[in-house]
Enzyme design. Structure first.
Site, short mmCIF file in Angstrom:
data_model
loop_
_atom_site.label_atom_id
_atom_site.label_comp_id
_atom_site.label_asym_id
_atom_site.label_seq_id
_atom_site.Cartn_x
_atom_site.Cartn_y
_atom_site.Cartn_z
N ASP A 97 -3.50 10.26 -6.27
CA ASP A 97 -3.43 8.81 -6.34
C ASP A 97 -4.28 8.26 -5.21
O ASP A 97 -4.26 8.79 -4.11
CB ASP A 97 -1.96 8.36 -6.17
N ASP A 316 6.38 3.79 -13.61
CA ASP A 316 6.66 2.36 -13.51
C ASP A 316 7.41 1.80 -14.71
O ASP A 316 7.67 0.60 -14.76
CB ASP A 316 5.35 1.57 -13.38
O1 TEU Z 1 1.34 -0.52 -9.98
C1 TEU Z 1 0.61 -1.68 -10.03
C2 TEU Z 1 0.89 -2.48 -11.20
O2 TEU Z 1 1.66 -2.17 -12.05
C3 TEU Z 1 0.12 -3.72 -11.21
O3 TEU Z 1 -1.18 -3.36 -10.91
C4 TEU Z 1 0.20 -4.44 -12.49
O4 TEU Z 1 -1.03 -5.01 -12.72
C5 TEU Z 1 1.17 -5.54 -12.45
O5 TEU Z 1 2.46 -5.02 -12.24
C6 TEU Z 1 1.12 -6.40 -13.71
O6 TEU Z 1 1.68 -5.77 -14.80
C7 TEU Z 1 0.91 0.38 -9.03
C8 TEU Z 1 1.82 1.56 -9.00
O7 TEU Z 1 1.78 2.22 -10.23
C9 TEU Z 1 3.19 1.11 -8.60
O8 TEU Z 1 4.11 2.15 -8.62
C10 TEU Z 1 3.10 0.50 -7.22
O9 TEU Z 1 4.33 -0.04 -6.86
C11 TEU Z 1 2.04 -0.57 -7.14
O10 TEU Z 1 0.81 -0.18 -7.73
C12 TEU Z 1 1.74 -0.92 -5.71
O11 TEU Z 1 1.00 0.09 -5.11
#
Ligand code: TEU
Ligand code: CA
Length: 551
Positions: A97, A316
């Site tokens: 990541d 997520d």
């Molecule tokens: O998630 C980011 C993410 O989901 C957003 O970019 C998205 O555009 C937004 O929620 C709208 O739907 C990533 C990781 O996958 C997550 O686990 C982290 O918490 C986040 O970035 C912060 O680093």
């Protein structure tokens, strides 16, 4: 082959919840090493590791305090190097990541930046004049609340698209970019095989006076000017035989061509559009038709022009069998068939391959995710009872994906000898890797078969994509065609029986079964599909007919 990733299957590991080797209740690198033979058996080609860097854990590793150090609870740099070596011995590549939209507020850069306006690191982040009462603008953050946090000492506010603990980096600053690029190179020189770029579409922000309209997040979603930064990153990536996949919400399927074509910024991106929710607040599900429309639009818009990253679960989102399927083994197989045979690189999230389900959270104290806590509080403030608020806030919480991986049937799920950091789903008793490995009809065995099928047939990599049964609200059907070879995939994503009519040209063909979750499925003019029926068939196209179809 520099585009090895086209024919590869990815497996996503959320290290905290995968396998604990030392009994502290937290998954770790040694745990992953222990399970490499399992991943080899399953047939995966690369692992995407969620962040393992040093972090105060406000957001479980997405808030990084040292880009070049391993989080002690996950192990040491030596452990990581051993993982890399052992994985490579098994021809499994490792994708890391890459979190470069923000750092932790405990990162030395931010600590220095916050000391004074004159700090040489001040400009690594985004600061604006503000007062306690008045922020520079009205923009709202992903985790809830303003995108600005007032800083008493220096009487300015700093910017964050997620949370105050995750301040955004200032990509306009060439010195900051140089340091990030050096760090990227450092990891690549260590021998890793690529990156998943976290929240990468947010690195560029609109001017601060950009007004908020319908989409509150528009001012930091794929904003013009991002191309220059992506091009700089691409220059580094191009020097290595790696793969890159961006988490790029806000990049449309059309725009994705620029991102993922032969000379695009990255090899592929994750779209974040397909989880279209339907239903009452607190018991929402994915709308199959809307999901189909999104997935198939991406297939068409990128056909021959770009490359898709295929996924139905990640760290997520809730478990797919709980929000699209009916938690049955059959529905898990149907979902797998539907997306793994699409055009692109499939990713499988840990536990998905055994059909792990959502967890019934009974208390907000079982929740770790900060955004869920924030949502819960907001609901209480709006007057919901704590019971209602819990139901609504935990319905789609990402913590469903973070309960420990279910290896065994005992109450610890074979995950840890200690107290796990997240509750274990009691259904591990019957739903676990050990049990499914032994049963030929299991979800796990089905995934393994599907992976082999995908990897040994070039039609799944090169073949074109054509949608069938466009008007069916619940049946996902498509053809993959390469030269004179054709595969037909059909999945009933509904809990109701349905009969569909296939085109006559298809009936004239002789179809052979490749995989199915119901033994009675055959290609027929009138195909009767039971709930969550799924199958893939193949045929050889007769030369003339093939030519005619192409005309
Ligand atoms: O998630 C980011 C993410 O989901 C957003 O970019 C998205 O555009 C937004 O929620 C709208 O739907 C990533 C990781 O996958 C997550 O686990 C982290 O918490 C986040 O970035 C912060 O680093
Ligand atoms: Ca541990």
């Amino acid at each position: 082959m520099s585009d090895w990733w086209k024919n590869a299957i990815g497996y996503q590991i959320y290290p905290r919840s995968f396998k604990d080797s030392n009994g502290d209740g937290i998954g770790d690198i040694k745990g992953i090493i222990e399970k490499l033979p399992y991943l080899e058996w399953l047939g995966v080609d690369f692992i995407w590791l969620n962040p393992i860097y040093a972090s105060p854990n406000f957001d479980n590793g997405y808030d990084i305090s040292d880009f070049r150090a391993v989080q002690p609870e996950f192990g040491t740099m030596a452990d990581f190097k051993e993982l890399l070596k052992k994985a490579h011995e098994k021809n499994i590549r490792i994708i890391m990541d890459l979190v470069i939209n923000h750092t932790s507020n405990q990162h030395p850069w931010f600590i220095e930046a916050a000391k004074s306006k004159e700090s040489p690191y001040r400009d690594y982040y985004l600061w604006e004049n503000a007062t306690k009462e008045k922020m520079p603008n009205e923009w709202q953050s992903f985790f809830g609340g303003s995108t600005w946090t007032y800083h008493d000492l220096t009487e300015q506010a700093y910017f964050h698209v997620f949370a105050p603990e995750l301040p955004d980096l200032n990509w306009k600053n060439p010195q900051m970019r140089a340091e990030i690029k050096e760090m990227i190179q450092w990891w690549l020189d260590l021998g890793i095989d690529g990156f998943r770029l976290d929240a990468i579409s947010h690195i560029q922000k609109a001017p601060w006076d950009f007004p908020i309209s319908t989409n509150p997040w528009a001012p930091f979603m794929n904003v013009t000017g991002i191309e220059a930064y992506m091009t700089e990153l691409k220059e580094i990536f191009d020097r290595y035989p790696i793969m890159t996949v961006g988490e790029a919400s806000g990049v449309s399927s059309r725009e994705a061509v620029d991102w993922t074509s032969e000379d695009g910024f990255l090899n592929m991106i994750f779209e974040l559009e397909h989880n279209v929710r339907k239903g009452e607040l607190g018991s929402e599900r994915i709308d199959p038709l809307e999901m189909k429309k999104v997935l198939f639009r991406w297939q068409k818009d990128l056909d021959q022009k770009g490359w898709n990253a295929l996924y139905v679960e990640n760290h997520d989102n809730p478990r797919i069998v709980s929000i699209l399927g009916d938690e049955s083994e059959k529905s898990a197989k149907a979902i797998a068939t539907m997306y793994i045979l699409l055009k692109g690189t499939p990713f499988i999230y840990q536990g998905q391959e055994i059909g792990m389900t959502n967890y019934s959270f009974t208390s907000i104290n079982q929740i770790d995710a900060k955004d869920t806590h924030h949502y819960y509080q907001t609901l209480l403030d709006q007057g919901y009872s704590s019971k209602q608020a819990l139901k609504i806030a935990t319905d789609w919480t990402r913590d469903h994906a973070r309960t420990p991986m279910q290896w065994e049937s005992d109450s610890s799920a074979g995950f840890s000898t200690g107290k796990p950091w997240m509750p274990i789903n009691p259904n591990t008793k019957g739903l676990n890797v050990a049990r499914q490995k032994e049963s030929s009809a299991s979800v796990l065995r089905y995934y393994r078969q599907l992976i082999q099928l995908r990897k040994t047939n070039s039609v799944f990599v090169e073949g074109s994509f054509d949608e069938l049964l466009v008007d069916s609200p619940q049946v996902f059907a498509y053809l993959r065609t390469e030269k004179n070879r054709q595969v037909f995939v059909i999945v009933n994503m509904g809990a109701e029986e349905v009969t569909v009519k296939l085109p006559e040209t298809m009936i004239a063909q002789v179809w052979q079964i490749l995989i199915r979750n119901n033994e009675s499925l055959m290609v027929k003019e009138q195909m009767q599909l039971e709930p969550f029926d799924a199958a893939a068939f193949e045929t050889q196209l007769i030369e003339e007919k093939y030519k005619k179809e192409k005309q």
